[in-house]
Write an enzyme that holds these catalytic residues in place. Structure first.
Site, PDB file in Angstrom:
ATOM      1  CG  ASP A  24      -1.049  -4.849  -0.110  1.00  0.00           C
ATOM      2  OD1 ASP A  24       0.040  -4.974  -0.686  1.00  0.00           O
ATOM      3  OD2 ASP A  24      -1.590  -3.744   0.086  1.00  0.00           O
ATOM      4  CE  LYS A  54      -1.755   0.057   0.447  1.00  0.00           C
ATOM      5  NZ  LYS A  54      -1.770  -1.034  -0.559  1.00  0.00           N
ATOM      6  CE  LYS A  65      -3.794  -2.071   2.648  1.00  0.00           C
ATOM      7  NZ  LYS A  65      -4.005  -2.851   1.396  1.00  0.00           N
TER       8      LYS A  65
END
Length: 318
Positions: free
Chosen positions: A155, A254, A218
């Site tokens: 991430d 996400k 995300k």
């Protein structure tokens, strides 16, 4: 098997002509919340599906091997044995989508899950999370360290300065290098939507991240003042849909930050279904970054089955 997004050549024309109608976004979100809802008889099933898409996360300053062990145990056994039996879920068959930790804790998580015999991905934040305020060289080295330690998902955080300043080519080039550093590990690009000023910037940053080869986009680090909102989520979903229409590749989504309740999960899953379809109700294309959410899901599942909320000491340890 979903084909991985390889990225495409930078298309600044597409990026620069993109505009978001804020009022239309607001109206669409309100329409989803008022016109679409999970039927009462299906809520139990949807909450169980919600568990499968959680990236169970610990990003605390006092993280240590014992914290990570407990996190992995909860990811592998997210519900109590009694509740699993009542729901007719074989113990060990239900697990979260991943566990997410700092790079220094990846090896602990990888070893723990291996020893437990569970095929749960280890995700790691990287690139000087949450600010991203360091040289590109250092950020790339952190990615490589996390991957070498066993992370299967990374991430990363984008450089918000470049996005806010409209320096899209520089941002694209940085993300391409990050994608290379990830190797076989999937890259989830955190846009930090609360710091991008406008929904149009959120849309453009989403396109740049996907063009550079992101496997997921995300919303947030969870550390910003504004984190995941359905408005930002809708804009990112529309960018995912446009990218899929143009390239044929599906990119995951996400949301993270502030998603704490079962009702939150149902709203996000409804958004996914209405905007992107049923494929986006699976962990291959949808994850929720959360730490406290799982406890609320278990308490609500217990209430629906037994008519009472389980006590904290009756739930798997966080």
């Amino acid at each position: 098997m979903i084909e991985r997004n390889p990225g495409i050549r930078l298309d600044l024309g597409w990026v620069n002509r993109s505009r978001v109608n804020d009022q239309a976004v607001k109206k669409r979100v309100e329409d989803i919340l008022t016109s679409y809802s999970v039927q009462e008889e299906n809520k139990l099933d949807w909450m169980v599906r919600g568990i499968r898409v959680i990236d169970l996360t610990t990003l605390a300053g006092d993280d240590c091997p014992s914290n990570v062990y407990r996190l992995c145990s909860k990811a592998a056994y997210p519900l109590s044995e009694n509740l699993s039996k009542t729901l007719d879920i074989p113990v060990g068959s239900l697990k979260t989508g991943a566990v997410c930790v700092y790079p220094s804790r990846v090896a602990d998580a990888f070893k723990t899950l291996n020893n437990m015999g569970f095929d749960i991905n280890v995700a790691s934040v990287a690139t000087c999370f949450p600010s991203g305020q360091s040289s590109l060289e250092i950020r790339l080295e952190e990615i490589k360290f996390a991957v070498k330690s066993g992370a299967k998902e990374i991430d990363i955080v984008i450089n918000r300065e470049l996005a806010i300043g409209g320096r899209w080519e520089e941002l694209f080039n940085e993300l391409v290098e990050m994608r290379k550093a990830c190797g076989e590990a999937h890259m989830k690009s955190i846009l930090a939507v609360g710091e991008l000023s406008t929904l149009t910037n959120v849309y453009k940053a989403s396109l740049i991240a996907m063009m550079a080869g992101s496997d997921f986009i995300k919303t947030s680090t969870g550390k910003e003042t504004v984190n995941a909102t359905l408005y930002n989520g809708l804009v990112m979903c529309r960018a995912i849909r446009a990218y899929n229409f143009k390239t044929g590749y599906k990119v995951g989504f996400k949301p993270a930050g502030g998603i704490r309740t079962s009702n939150d999960v149902l709203q996000w899953m409804t958004l996914m279904k209405e905007e992107l379809g049923d494929d986006y109700l699976t962990p291959h294309l949808f994850r929720i970054g959360a730490s406290a959410l799982l406890n609320d899901l278990e308490r609500n599942l217990s209430n629906r089955i037994t008519g009472g909320y389980c006590l904290s000491e009756e739930m798997p340890m966080a």
